[in-house]
Scaffold this motif. Sequence first.
Motif, PDB file in Angstrom:
ATOM      1  N   SER A  16     -25.071 -52.295 -16.478  1.00 39.69           N
ATOM      2  CA  SER A  16     -23.615 -52.330 -16.296  1.00 39.69           C
ATOM      3  C   SER A  16     -23.213 -51.407 -15.158  1.00 39.69           C
ATOM      4  CB  SER A  16     -22.952 -51.880 -17.608  1.00 39.69           C
ATOM      5  OG  SER A  16     -21.588 -51.620 -17.418  1.00 39.69           O
ATOM      6  N   HIS A  17     -22.284 -51.849 -14.338  1.00 41.10           N
ATOM      7  CA  HIS A  17     -21.746 -51.041 -13.230  1.00 41.10           C
ATOM      8  C   HIS A  17     -22.806 -50.667 -12.179  1.00 41.10           C
ATOM      9  CE1 HIS A  17     -17.738 -50.808 -14.753  1.00 41.10           C
ATOM     10  NE2 HIS A  17     -17.932 -49.890 -15.673  1.00 41.10           N
ATOM     11  N   VAL A  54      -8.553 -49.275 -10.992  1.00 41.43           N
ATOM     12  CA  VAL A  54      -8.843 -49.706 -12.364  1.00 41.43           C
ATOM     13  C   VAL A  54      -8.315 -48.637 -13.315  1.00 41.43           C
ATOM     14  CG1 VAL A  54     -10.671 -50.307 -14.020  1.00 41.43           C
ATOM     15  CG2 VAL A  54     -10.915 -50.919 -11.592  1.00 41.43           C
ATOM     16  N   TYR A  85     -13.104 -40.219 -14.776  1.00 43.29           N
ATOM     17  CA  TYR A  85     -12.548 -39.907 -16.095  1.00 43.29           C
ATOM     18  C   TYR A  85     -11.717 -38.632 -15.951  1.00 43.29           C
ATOM     19  CZ  TYR A  85     -16.079 -42.917 -18.464  1.00 43.29           C
ATOM     20  OH  TYR A  85     -16.878 -43.948 -18.901  1.00 43.29           O
ATOM     21  N   LYS A 138      -8.297 -57.274 -18.448  1.00 39.53           N
ATOM     22  CA  LYS A 138      -9.594 -57.564 -19.087  1.00 39.53           C
ATOM     23  C   LYS A 138      -9.469 -57.664 -20.601  1.00 39.53           C
ATOM     24  CE  LYS A 138     -13.428 -55.749 -17.264  1.00 39.53           C
ATOM     25  NZ  LYS A 138     -14.364 -54.726 -16.714  1.00 39.53           N
ATOM     26  N   PHE A 196     -19.583 -54.013 -10.024  1.00 43.14           N
ATOM     27  CA  PHE A 196     -18.719 -53.386 -11.005  1.00 43.14           C
ATOM     28  C   PHE A 196     -18.771 -54.221 -12.271  1.00 43.14           C
ATOM     29  CE2 PHE A 196     -14.554 -52.999 -13.037  1.00 43.14           C
ATOM     30  CZ  PHE A 196     -14.412 -51.622 -13.114  1.00 43.14           C
ATOM     31  N   ASP A 215      -7.427 -52.002 -20.036  1.00 41.59           N
ATOM     32  CA  ASP A 215      -8.567 -52.245 -19.148  1.00 41.59           C
ATOM     33  C   ASP A 215      -8.084 -53.217 -18.068  1.00 41.59           C
ATOM     34  OD1 ASP A 215     -11.020 -52.443 -17.991  1.00 41.59           O
ATOM     35  OD2 ASP A 215     -12.091 -53.142 -19.781  1.00 41.59           O
ATOM     36  N   TRP A 224      -8.426 -47.576 -17.322  1.00 43.79           N
ATOM     37  CA  TRP A 224      -9.181 -47.882 -18.547  1.00 43.79           C
ATOM     38  C   TRP A 224      -9.052 -46.776 -19.582  1.00 43.79           C
ATOM     39  CZ3 TRP A 224     -14.306 -45.909 -20.239  1.00 43.79           C
ATOM     40  CH2 TRP A 224     -14.793 -46.591 -21.366  1.00 43.79           C
ATOM     41  N   ARG A 270     -25.623 -45.322 -10.468  1.00 42.92           N
ATOM     42  CA  ARG A 270     -25.178 -44.260 -11.384  1.00 42.92           C
ATOM     43  C   ARG A 270     -26.294 -43.792 -12.325  1.00 42.92           C
ATOM     44  NH1 ARG A 270     -21.368 -46.320 -16.457  1.00 42.92           N
ATOM     45  NH2 ARG A 270     -22.571 -48.162 -16.992  1.00 42.92           N
ATOM     46  N   GLU A 297      -9.619 -45.418 -11.649  1.00 44.95           N
ATOM     47  CA  GLU A 297     -10.804 -45.608 -10.806  1.00 44.95           C
ATOM     48  C   GLU A 297     -10.386 -46.223  -9.472  1.00 44.95           C
ATOM     49  OE1 GLU A 297     -13.413 -48.028 -13.276  1.00 44.95           O
ATOM     50  OE2 GLU A 297     -12.426 -47.241 -15.056  1.00 44.95           O
ATOM     51  N   ARG A 322     -21.468 -40.254 -19.760  1.00 44.69           N
ATOM     52  CA  ARG A 322     -20.136 -40.713 -20.183  1.00 44.69           C
ATOM     53  C   ARG A 322     -19.089 -39.676 -19.783  1.00 44.69           C
ATOM     54  NH1 ARG A 322     -18.483 -45.391 -20.859  1.00 44.69           N
ATOM     55  NH2 ARG A 322     -20.026 -45.941 -22.439  1.00 44.69           N
ATOM     56  N   HIS A 375     -15.550 -44.124 -10.613  1.00 48.88           N
ATOM     57  CA  HIS A 375     -15.064 -44.439 -11.967  1.00 48.88           C
ATOM     58  C   HIS A 375     -14.630 -43.139 -12.653  1.00 48.88           C
ATOM     59  CE1 HIS A 375     -15.227 -45.779 -16.108  1.00 48.88           C
ATOM     60  NE2 HIS A 375     -15.812 -46.935 -15.840  1.00 48.88           N
TER      61      HIS A 375
HETATM   62  C1  BG6 Z   1     -14.378 -49.734 -16.937  1.00 50.08           C
HETATM   63  C2  BG6 Z   1     -14.371 -51.217 -17.223  1.00 50.08           C
HETATM   64  O1  BG6 Z   1     -14.307 -49.517 -15.574  1.00 50.08           O
HETATM   65  O2  BG6 Z   1     -15.586 -49.188 -17.443  1.00 50.08           O
HETATM   66  C3  BG6 Z   1     -14.473 -51.428 -18.701  1.00 50.08           C
HETATM   67  O3  BG6 Z   1     -13.181 -51.809 -16.684  1.00 50.08           O
HETATM   68  C4  BG6 Z   1     -15.732 -50.771 -19.230  1.00 50.08           C
HETATM   69  O4  BG6 Z   1     -14.468 -52.816 -18.995  1.00 50.08           O
HETATM   70  C5  BG6 Z   1     -15.720 -49.304 -18.839  1.00 50.08           C
HETATM   71  O5  BG6 Z   1     -15.793 -50.905 -20.633  1.00 50.08           O
HETATM   72  C6  BG6 Z   1     -16.946 -48.522 -19.287  1.00 50.08           C
HETATM   73  O6  BG6 Z   1     -18.114 -49.130 -18.861  1.00 50.08           O
HETATM   74  P1  BG6 Z   1     -19.528 -48.523 -19.248  1.00 50.08           P
HETATM   75  O7  BG6 Z   1     -20.560 -49.471 -18.711  1.00 50.08           O
HETATM   76  O8  BG6 Z   1     -19.614 -47.163 -18.613  1.00 50.08           O
HETATM   77  O9  BG6 Z   1     -19.526 -48.412 -20.758  1.00 50.08           O
END
Ligand code: BG6
Length: 300
Positions: free
Chosen positions: A94-95, A245, A170, A192, A86, A213, A247, A99, A272, A76, A168
């Motif tokens: 997810s994603h 993106v 941060y 979103k 994505f 988002d 978020w 990763r 992102e 994270r 993605h």
């Molecule tokens: C963002 C998405 O890029 O990633 C969000 O647009 C999502 O919808 C966020 O919640 C985090 O995703 P994850 O899978 O790392 O919890």
Amino acid sequence: MVSTDVPEQLKKFEIPDRITMLEGNGELPKIEVNSDWSTAEIYLQGAHVTDFQKKGEPPLLFTSQCSRFAVGQPIRGGIPVIFPWFSAREGMPSHGFVRISDWELHEATTVPDGGVSLRFGFSETALSATLPPYRANYVVTVTDQLTLELIITNASGDQNLNFEDCLHTYFAVEDINAVSVVGLKGLNYLDKVESFALKAESADALKIASEVDRIYLDATGPVEILDSKLRRKIRIDKSGSASTVVWNPWITKAQQMPDFFNDDYRQMLCVESGNVASNKIVLPPGKSSVLKVTLSSMPL
Ligand code: BG6
């Protein structure tokens, strides 16, 4: 843990005073990079940059102190590499899967301006089975800037490779209430938070004051994050990217995330760069796509 405990195939890439191989959090292999200008950390799982910091400046990237560091679990924070899809996909990670998969380090070199460059490759896993054959390479160059290049090659002789990709990222901010994002005005975005409603961005400088988002479409230009409390401007330059993106999970979502402290949303913002939704890539046989992002910072 000292570098003697890491596998031999990684240790051979060490460069004194520049590149050190370590056991990182959760006993995952980690690469520490030291350039004349900055330091960085990269986990082999996901080829995941978890830290980049210019000497004399606070960290550029945010990684949650609550993050999991475990085999097959996403980290994270930092820069998750997103491919080949994505967002959420039923029954699948997810994603995408890169990763949470191991990458290989193929090359580590110094670059003339006192920096370091690392080239990673991804070997296909069982989860790739639905795709035509492909190669994924990722080059991370650490100087006074952080440059990231994700290169996807369609190795098939006769099929298109359809995919989404995204870095993605941060970013660390002092206080989300003192942050604005510049460079998005006039773009259409999918919201979103409101069931993917298509909207147009009207703000010269986007402030974040609730869950955000958004997938900005046909967004090819640079973006800047202005952090007035830290008096820092972060600049995101990119090429080969048609989507941006933005978020921030804000309060309620943050509380629902097991790998994120309740207050973490105040110290981060994801901006992102990639190719997602209607900007997804259809790559003809034998062709490559290069997603390149350069992150820099300067006083505000
Ligand atoms: C963002 C998405 O890029 O990633 C969000 O647009 C999502 O919808 C966020 O919640 C985090 O995703 P994850 O899978 O790392 O919890």
